[in-house]
Design a protein around this motif. Structure first.
Motif, short mmCIF file in Angstrom:
data_model
loop_
_atom_site.label_atom_id
_atom_site.label_comp_id
_atom_site.label_asym_id
_atom_site.label_seq_id
_atom_site.Cartn_x
_atom_site.Cartn_y
_atom_site.Cartn_z
N LEU A 41 39.63 20.00 34.46
CA LEU A 41 38.92 19.99 32.91
C LEU A 41 37.99 18.79 32.84
CD1 LEU A 41 38.93 22.02 30.53
CD2 LEU A 41 40.31 20.57 29.26
N VAL A 42 37.04 18.92 32.80
CA VAL A 42 35.90 17.69 32.55
C VAL A 42 34.86 17.82 31.59
CG1 VAL A 42 34.42 16.34 33.88
CG2 VAL A 42 36.03 17.20 35.22
N THR A 43 34.57 16.78 30.82
CA THR A 43 33.47 16.90 30.05
C THR A 43 32.63 15.65 30.11
OG1 THR A 43 34.86 15.75 28.20
CG2 THR A 43 34.77 18.00 28.06
N SER A 44 31.26 15.73 29.96
CA SER A 44 30.36 14.65 29.74
C SER A 44 29.73 14.70 28.67
CB SER A 44 29.26 14.63 31.06
OG SER A 44 30.15 14.80 32.34
N ALA A 45 29.01 13.61 28.05
CA ALA A 45 28.82 13.49 26.81
C ALA A 45 28.40 12.11 26.25
CB ALA A 45 29.37 14.11 25.48
N PRO A 46 27.25 11.87 25.55
CA PRO A 46 26.07 12.74 25.44
C PRO A 46 25.48 12.83 26.75
CG PRO A 46 25.75 10.80 24.37
CD PRO A 46 27.05 10.52 24.97
N VAL A 47 24.69 14.07 26.84
CA VAL A 47 23.76 14.18 28.37
C VAL A 47 22.36 14.10 27.63
CG1 VAL A 47 25.53 15.57 29.40
CG2 VAL A 47 23.87 16.62 27.80
N ARG A 48 21.47 13.85 28.39
CA ARG A 48 19.91 13.70 28.04
C ARG A 48 19.55 14.86 27.33
NH1 ARG A 48 16.97 12.20 33.43
NH2 ARG A 48 18.40 13.73 34.34
N GLY A 49 18.87 14.84 26.37
CA GLY A 49 18.50 15.75 25.42
C GLY A 49 19.57 16.22 24.40
N GLY A 50 20.74 15.57 24.49
CA GLY A 50 21.94 15.81 23.61
C GLY A 50 22.81 16.76 24.03
N GLY A 51 23.82 16.70 23.18
CA GLY A 51 24.90 17.87 23.48
C GLY A 51 25.90 17.30 24.76
N VAL A 52 26.82 18.37 25.22
CA VAL A 52 27.76 18.18 25.94
C VAL A 52 27.88 19.23 27.10
CG1 VAL A 52 30.45 18.14 26.20
CG2 VAL A 52 29.32 17.36 23.97
N THR A 53 28.38 18.72 28.21
CA THR A 53 28.55 19.84 29.46
C THR A 53 29.93 19.65 29.80
OG1 THR A 53 27.93 20.44 31.72
CG2 THR A 53 27.88 17.93 31.30
N ALA A 54 30.46 20.73 30.50
CA ALA A 54 31.99 20.85 30.58
C ALA A 54 32.09 21.58 32.06
CB ALA A 54 32.71 21.53 29.47
N PHE A 55 33.22 21.28 32.63
CA PHE A 55 33.60 21.82 33.77
C PHE A 55 35.16 22.35 33.53
CE2 PHE A 55 35.98 21.61 37.77
CZ PHE A 55 35.52 22.71 38.44
#
Length: 129
Positions: A41-55
């Motif tokens: 379980l992984v999250t990355s934030a904030p990303v370019r353009g806003g928001g979050v990505t997750a695995f």
């Protein structure tokens, strides 16, 4: 197949985080086999353009009959845990605004892309090409 899905996720994270922002990638759950680490379980934030990505590494279907309240991260998934969902949905991060204007944000939902590589009809050489 799930290792390739993880590599795809890592490539996507690298693209949306950008160089120099790798510290925004947080591994919440992982396990080791020997010296090799596998992220669950992984999250990355904030990303370019806003928001979050997750695995979220899970190799079964998210069927309600397989749900349990708490599940560890390990190699042979038989069930999935609500604790994984809550970790994703309760994740807090700070937006990249100048210091005086920074706000802490809480993830409340995700648009989803489910990647399941069709490894049943492809050879290992075709998958890794």
């Amino acid at each position: 197949g799930d290792s390739l899905g993880h590599q795809f996720s890592q490539g996507f994270e690298a693209a949306v985080l950008g160089k120099g922002h790798e510290d925004k990638r947080i591994v919440h759950k992982k396990y080791n086999v020997g010296r090799k680490q596998f992220d669950c379980l992984v999250t990355s934030a904030p990303v370019r353009g806003g928001g979050v990505t997750a695995f979220w590494r899970y190799t079964q279907l998210l069927d309600m009959s397989r749900m349990v309240r708490i599940m560890p991260c390990y190699t042979q998934e038989r069930k999935w845990g609500q604790n994984f969902v809550h970790t994703l949905l309760d994740y807090k991060y700070t937006d990249p605004a100048p210091k005086a204007d920074r706000e802490e944000r809480t993830v409340s939902g995700f648009d989803a892309a489910v990647v399941r590589l069709p490894h049943g009809w492809m050879t290992a050489a075709q998958l890794t090409r």
